[in-house]
Design a protein around this motif. Structure first.
Motif, PDB file in Angstrom:
ATOM      1  N   ILE B 102       6.025  -2.447  13.691  1.00  0.00           N
ATOM      2  CA  ILE B 102       5.570  -3.151  12.476  1.00  0.00           C
ATOM      3  C   ILE B 102       4.645  -2.231  11.658  1.00  0.00           C
ATOM      4  O   ILE B 102       4.762  -2.154  10.433  1.00  0.00           O
ATOM      5  CB  ILE B 102       4.844  -4.471  12.838  1.00  0.00           C
ATOM      6  CG1 ILE B 102       5.847  -5.467  13.419  1.00  0.00           C
ATOM      7  CG2 ILE B 102       4.155  -5.078  11.624  1.00  0.00           C
ATOM      8  CD1 ILE B 102       5.217  -6.676  14.083  1.00  0.00           C
ATOM      9  N   ILE B 103       3.764  -1.508  12.371  1.00  0.00           N
ATOM     10  CA  ILE B 103       2.780  -0.659  11.675  1.00  0.00           C
ATOM     11  C   ILE B 103       3.448   0.380  10.761  1.00  0.00           C
ATOM     12  O   ILE B 103       3.121   0.450   9.573  1.00  0.00           O
ATOM     13  CB  ILE B 103       1.817   0.005  12.692  1.00  0.00           C
ATOM     14  CG1 ILE B 103       0.918  -1.076  13.292  1.00  0.00           C
ATOM     15  CG2 ILE B 103       0.959   1.078  12.034  1.00  0.00           C
ATOM     16  CD1 ILE B 103       0.279  -0.668  14.592  1.00  0.00           C
ATOM     17  N   PRO B 104       4.415   1.176  11.285  1.00  0.00           N
ATOM     18  CA  PRO B 104       5.055   2.147  10.379  1.00  0.00           C
ATOM     19  C   PRO B 104       5.733   1.473   9.192  1.00  0.00           C
ATOM     20  O   PRO B 104       5.666   1.993   8.064  1.00  0.00           O
ATOM     21  CB  PRO B 104       6.100   2.834  11.256  1.00  0.00           C
ATOM     22  CG  PRO B 104       5.684   2.589  12.643  1.00  0.00           C
ATOM     23  CD  PRO B 104       4.910   1.325  12.658  1.00  0.00           C
ATOM     24  N   ALA B 105       6.329   0.295   9.431  1.00  0.00           N
ATOM     25  CA  ALA B 105       7.018  -0.404   8.332  1.00  0.00           C
ATOM     26  C   ALA B 105       6.025  -0.784   7.235  1.00  0.00           C
ATOM     27  O   ALA B 105       6.291  -0.588   6.041  1.00  0.00           O
ATOM     28  CB  ALA B 105       7.718  -1.650   8.882  1.00  0.00           C
ATOM     29  N   VAL B 106       4.845  -1.307   7.646  1.00  0.00           N
ATOM     30  CA  VAL B 106       3.817  -1.693   6.670  1.00  0.00           C
ATOM     31  C   VAL B 106       3.321  -0.460   5.915  1.00  0.00           C
ATOM     32  O   VAL B 106       3.178  -0.471   4.679  1.00  0.00           O
ATOM     33  CB  VAL B 106       2.638  -2.418   7.384  1.00  0.00           C
ATOM     34  CG1 VAL B 106       1.484  -2.649   6.427  1.00  0.00           C
ATOM     35  CG2 VAL B 106       3.106  -3.739   7.979  1.00  0.00           C
ATOM     36  N   ILE B 107       3.085   0.631   6.663  1.00  0.00           N
ATOM     37  CA  ILE B 107       2.533   1.843   6.031  1.00  0.00           C
ATOM     38  C   ILE B 107       3.552   2.453   5.057  1.00  0.00           C
ATOM     39  O   ILE B 107       3.170   2.897   3.967  1.00  0.00           O
ATOM     40  CB  ILE B 107       2.081   2.858   7.101  1.00  0.00           C
ATOM     41  CG1 ILE B 107       0.827   2.312   7.788  1.00  0.00           C
ATOM     42  CG2 ILE B 107       1.772   4.224   6.478  1.00  0.00           C
ATOM     43  CD1 ILE B 107       0.346   3.109   8.955  1.00  0.00           C
ATOM     44  N   VAL B 108       4.812   2.452   5.429  1.00  0.00           N
ATOM     45  CA  VAL B 108       5.846   2.981   4.526  1.00  0.00           C
ATOM     46  C   VAL B 108       5.871   2.152   3.234  1.00  0.00           C
ATOM     47  O   VAL B 108       5.942   2.713   2.124  1.00  0.00           O
ATOM     48  CB  VAL B 108       7.234   3.004   5.222  1.00  0.00           C
ATOM     49  CG1 VAL B 108       8.347   3.247   4.214  1.00  0.00           C
ATOM     50  CG2 VAL B 108       7.256   4.082   6.307  1.00  0.00           C
ATOM     51  N   GLY B 109       5.742   0.839   3.372  1.00  0.00           N
ATOM     52  CA  GLY B 109       5.692  -0.039   2.196  1.00  0.00           C
ATOM     53  C   GLY B 109       4.500   0.275   1.315  1.00  0.00           C
ATOM     54  O   GLY B 109       4.638   0.411   0.085  1.00  0.00           O
ATOM     55  N   LEU B 110       3.323   0.425   1.949  1.00  0.00           N
ATOM     56  CA  LEU B 110       2.110   0.742   1.183  1.00  0.00           C
ATOM     57  C   LEU B 110       2.235   2.110   0.508  1.00  0.00           C
ATOM     58  O   LEU B 110       1.827   2.291  -0.642  1.00  0.00           O
ATOM     59  CB  LEU B 110       0.887   0.736   2.111  1.00  0.00           C
ATOM     60  CG  LEU B 110       0.344  -0.646   2.506  1.00  0.00           C
ATOM     61  CD1 LEU B 110      -0.695  -0.520   3.604  1.00  0.00           C
ATOM     62  CD2 LEU B 110      -0.258  -1.357   1.295  1.00  0.00           C
ATOM     63  N   CYS B 111       2.809   3.057   1.256  1.00  0.00           N
ATOM     64  CA  CYS B 111       2.981   4.425   0.722  1.00  0.00           C
ATOM     65  C   CYS B 111       3.852   4.378  -0.538  1.00  0.00           C
ATOM     66  O   CYS B 111       3.524   5.010  -1.553  1.00  0.00           O
ATOM     67  CB  CYS B 111       3.599   5.312   1.799  1.00  0.00           C
ATOM     68  SG  CYS B 111       3.987   6.961   1.238  1.00  0.00           S
ATOM     69  N   ALA B 112       4.954   3.612  -0.471  1.00  0.00           N
ATOM     70  CA  ALA B 112       5.847   3.485  -1.637  1.00  0.00           C
ATOM     71  C   ALA B 112       5.083   2.873  -2.822  1.00  0.00           C
ATOM     72  O   ALA B 112       5.245   3.299  -3.975  1.00  0.00           O
ATOM     73  CB  ALA B 112       7.053   2.622  -1.273  1.00  0.00           C
ATOM     74  N   PHE B 113       4.211   1.894  -2.519  1.00  0.00           N
ATOM     75  CA  PHE B 113       3.412   1.261  -3.565  1.00  0.00           C
ATOM     76  C   PHE B 113       2.436   2.266  -4.190  1.00  0.00           C
ATOM     77  O   PHE B 113       2.307   2.345  -5.418  1.00  0.00           O
ATOM     78  CB  PHE B 113       2.664   0.068  -2.961  1.00  0.00           C
ATOM     79  CG  PHE B 113       1.670  -0.565  -3.890  1.00  0.00           C
ATOM     80  CD1 PHE B 113       2.076  -1.145  -5.090  1.00  0.00           C
ATOM     81  CD2 PHE B 113       0.319  -0.596  -3.563  1.00  0.00           C
ATOM     82  CE1 PHE B 113       1.155  -1.717  -5.946  1.00  0.00           C
ATOM     83  CE2 PHE B 113      -0.603  -1.170  -4.414  1.00  0.00           C
ATOM     84  CZ  PHE B 113      -0.187  -1.729  -5.607  1.00  0.00           C
ATOM     85  N   TYR B 114       1.758   3.056  -3.325  1.00  0.00           N
ATOM     86  CA  TYR B 114       0.794   4.047  -3.848  1.00  0.00           C
ATOM     87  C   TYR B 114       1.507   5.118  -4.675  1.00  0.00           C
ATOM     88  O   TYR B 114       0.952   5.640  -5.644  1.00  0.00           O
ATOM     89  CB  TYR B 114       0.027   4.736  -2.707  1.00  0.00           C
ATOM     90  CG  TYR B 114      -0.786   3.813  -1.836  1.00  0.00           C
ATOM     91  CD1 TYR B 114      -1.365   2.649  -2.348  1.00  0.00           C
ATOM     92  CD2 TYR B 114      -1.003   4.104  -0.489  1.00  0.00           C
ATOM     93  CE1 TYR B 114      -2.109   1.803  -1.541  1.00  0.00           C
ATOM     94  CE2 TYR B 114      -1.741   3.265   0.318  1.00  0.00           C
ATOM     95  CZ  TYR B 114      -2.291   2.110  -0.213  1.00  0.00           C
ATOM     96  OH  TYR B 114      -3.027   1.285   0.589  1.00  0.00           O
ATOM     97  N   MET B 115       2.746   5.419  -4.265  1.00  0.00           N
ATOM     98  CA  MET B 115       3.491   6.464  -4.991  1.00  0.00           C
ATOM     99  C   MET B 115       3.789   6.055  -6.434  1.00  0.00           C
ATOM    100  O   MET B 115       3.948   6.917  -7.297  1.00  0.00           O
ATOM    101  CB  MET B 115       4.804   6.758  -4.272  1.00  0.00           C
ATOM    102  CG  MET B 115       4.660   7.701  -3.098  1.00  0.00           C
ATOM    103  SD  MET B 115       6.252   7.872  -2.284  1.00  0.00           S
ATOM    104  CE  MET B 115       5.888   9.119  -1.084  1.00  0.00           C
TER     105      MET B 115
END
Lengths: 206, 211
Positions: B102-115
């Protein structure tokens, strides 16, 4: 216009002759002094090119481009030596320092050609300040690299990490010395004080 | 520069400087790898902060076009990860848990948002390092469930690492929505909590080093 290639030839010619004729450890140390000067020459070309491509002025180039290019170029001969010759820690530590000294010497020589040699006090502070900054960056690289020279992934992470730390230290130095008054004085003093403290306390880590 | 922002930055730099001095002294005395790694972590974070604050002080704006602070902070995250890897050097078996996915999935989502708001490369690098760091901590915590004794001494360090990353992500997300320069802005509280995390780094690393 400063013909830094000509300054480079004048400074390195005696070194090259000494490297050819002198055997043993002296040759190794002079080779790294030469590597440092060469790294400085190449850094100035690369920094100028990147500044022109990005349309950066002198201040922006000095604060954002030069630290990255200079520290990366200084690391190249050291990494080559570590990866190819696999030296002992004490030998490699001296080589990092000699590369830093070579770099600082050539940079100071270029500064003298551009700005003249009339102001003794300013040159004394600048000479020691810049020299100390490059040596401190070398110490950071030495401590980081030699204590992380283990498995391949630790080496990779360690190289990136120490490079980033050295770049930041260099960037802060450039930012402070580009100011006037107390900030510039602090900029020159910080590496000198850090260098003295490192010489006293950190030597058992090298 | 805003007063609260200045005070909060000075507080963090002071905390980092004091912690760095203590960590360097311990490194010199013990020549232990874990202390050297912790010194590099604190040193890299300190230099990144200092560069950022000096730029704000001299030029009155954030160093948006300079990647040096983010380079330094990413170096700090790498050293934090190396500290965790050193603590787990004797081997911690890979645990099976949904949390670890779950953690990597959340971080990938946040990363896409920050990008969508910032730099691609810096965000991607930070996301990769944070996934590794959080997974190492989570894996360690799951392994230590119900365990006591020497191994369990690493537990507080794992928890601290998770708190550290939770605060970092909270700050980055809050800074996208909350722009106020008053104490009502939760960004400042998160940053102060992050500074306190650095203080806890020292005793908890010392405890983990006993393993």
């Amino acid at each position: 216009m400063t013909y830094i290639e000509n300054i480079f030839i004048c400074l390195t010619a005696p070194l090259i002759i000494a490297i050819l004729v002198r055997p043993g450890k002296g040759r190794q140390m002079m080779s790294f002094l030469l590597s440092g000067m060469t790294a400085c020459l190449l850094s100035s070309y690369i920094s100028t090119f990147l500044a022109a491509v990005n349309g950066a002025d002198l201040t922006a180039a000095s604060l954002t481009i030069a630290p990255v290019v200079e520290e990366s170029m200084k690391l190249v001969p050291v990494l080559f030596y570590l990866l190819v010759f696999e030296p002992r820690r004490e030998e490699a530590s001296g080589c990092v320092t000699m590369t830093a000294i070579g770099f600082a010497t050539f940079e100071n020589a270029c500064y003298l050609i551009q700005n003249g040699a009339a102001q003794t006090l300013h040159l004394l502070i600048r000479g020691f300040g810049t020299g100390a900054m490059h040596v401190v960056c070398g110490i950071i690289v030495s401590v980081g690299l030699f204590h992380l020279w283990d498995r391949v992934w630790i080496r990779m992470a360690g190289i990136i990490g120490v490079l980033a730390v050295a770049i930041s230290f260099h960037g802060i130095f450039n930012m402070l010395v580009s100011q006037q008054g107390a900030a510039a004085t602090a900029g020159y003093l910080i590496p000198m004080i850090t260098g003295i403290l490192s010489a006293i306390f950190v030597k058992n880590l090298l | 520069m805003n007063d609260i922002n200045t005070l909060e930055n000075i507080f963090q730099i002071t905390v980092l400087a004091v912690c760095l001095i203590i960590a360097v002294v311990r490194s010199v005395r013990t020549t232990s790898r874990i202390w050297i790694l912790l010194s590099m972590f604190l040193g890299a974070f300190f230099l990144g902060d200092l560069y950022w604050v000096l730029w704000l002080l001299f030029y009155g704006e954030t160093p948006y076009y300079s990647y040096i602070p983010s380079l330094s902070w990413n170096a700090a995250y790498i050293y934090q990860l190396l500290v965790l890897m050193h603590v787990q050097r004797k081997g911690v078996p890979r645990q099976r848990s949904a949390f670890l996915w779950i953690i990597p999935a959340v971080i990938v989502g946040l990363c896409a948002f920050y990008m969508t708001h910032g730099d691609y490369l810096a965000n991607l690098i930070t996301a990769v390092i944070s996934i590794y760091s959080i997974q190492y901590s989570m894996n360690g915590l799951l392994y230590l469930r119900g365990k006591s004794g020497s191994e369990a001494k690493a537990r507080p360090l794992y928890i601290l690492t998770l708190v550290f990353w939770a605060l970092e992500y909270a700050m980055w997300t809050l800074s996208m929505f909350w722009m106020g320069d008053t104490l009502a802005n939760p960004y400042f509280w998160c940053d102060i909590a992050l500074s306190i995390c650095f203080i806890f780094c020292l005793p908890l690393t010392a405890k983990a080093a006993e393993i």
